[in-house]
Design a protein around this motif. Sequence first.
Motif, short mmCIF file in Angstrom:
data_model
loop_
_atom_site.label_atom_id
_atom_site.label_comp_id
_atom_site.label_asym_id
_atom_site.label_seq_id
_atom_site.Cartn_x
_atom_site.Cartn_y
_atom_site.Cartn_z
N ILE A 162 0.84 -1.20 0.00
CA ILE A 162 0.00 0.00 0.00
C ILE A 162 0.87 1.25 0.00
N GLY A 163 1.95 1.22 0.81
CA GLY A 163 2.84 2.38 0.90
C GLY A 163 3.50 2.70 -0.43
N ILE A 164 3.97 1.67 -1.12
CA ILE A 164 4.64 1.89 -2.41
C ILE A 164 3.64 2.40 -3.45
N ALA A 165 2.44 1.82 -3.46
CA ALA A 165 1.40 2.27 -4.40
C ALA A 165 1.03 3.73 -4.14
N PHE A 166 0.95 4.08 -2.87
CA PHE A 166 0.63 5.46 -2.49
C PHE A 166 1.74 6.40 -2.95
N LEU A 167 2.98 5.98 -2.77
CA LEU A 167 4.13 6.80 -3.18
C LEU A 167 4.17 6.96 -4.69
N GLN A 168 3.87 5.91 -5.43
CA GLN A 168 3.84 5.99 -6.89
C GLN A 168 2.76 6.97 -7.36
N THR A 169 1.62 6.94 -6.69
CA THR A 169 0.53 7.86 -7.05
C THR A 169 0.94 9.30 -6.76
N LEU A 170 1.62 9.51 -5.63
CA LEU A 170 2.12 10.85 -5.30
C LEU A 170 3.12 11.33 -6.35
N SER A 171 3.96 10.43 -6.82
CA SER A 171 4.97 10.79 -7.82
C SER A 171 4.30 11.28 -9.10
N LYS A 172 3.23 10.62 -9.50
CA LYS A 172 2.51 11.05 -10.70
C LYS A 172 1.90 12.43 -10.48
#
Length: 233
Positions: A162-172
């Motif tokens: 979940i943390g990595i997916a959240f970080l990827q979304t923030l990066s976008k």
Amino acid sequence: MISDIIEQKDENMMADSSQSQDYVFASDTLFGPFKQPETLIDEIIEMTGAIPLFDKFDTIEVGALAAHMRITRLDEQQRLFSEGDNSDYMCFVVSGTLEVLKESQNGRMVSVSTLSRGRLVGEMALVENFPRHATVIARTPCTLLKITRESFEHILEKRPGIGIAFLQTLSKSLSQNLRRTCGQLADVRESSSSVAAVSVLIDQKTSVKQPNFIDQIINRKQSGSSPLIRQLT
């Protein structure tokens, strides 16, 4: 709502024995480090519906993230943070409008952006520990969802997926903001170039020597012509 998520999570984990370690973390992940009551987490989950970023997550993931957030409310003109402050949290705008201000070289506060429902603010605080680069105040009464760097690190530890997916979304989101900022900068530079070109034309026009009023009188007197005839010829 959160109880339904817990029940769904429990059923999924019991059906898959390979997730037994995740099952141990289930309650801690869903209720977060704050141990907030279910009613409050339900309210936060409902608020995430105003944030497009959470559309990419399923109900279990949203529940885990919501358990690590808190609700912040600002009155009109209340400050969220100031330029130069330590950065250790980010916010999602649920309602209201925030104004982003930047101090200019002469010390004046200049408005550079406004952020309304669904927008993010201060997201770089989750990945770096640099001082805030701008001041943010509430232009209108605002409701925000806040997540701290510590809470985000807790998610990464307990639920790394979940943390990595959240970080990827923030990066976008950061990438989109960067493209938007570059477009605004290009518009400003184009506008500045246009102003500079007009200024040059004005300077060139005014640099041509124009006879002043006294010179006109002297010339007319020396020529012996009346002012009217002088003007017509």
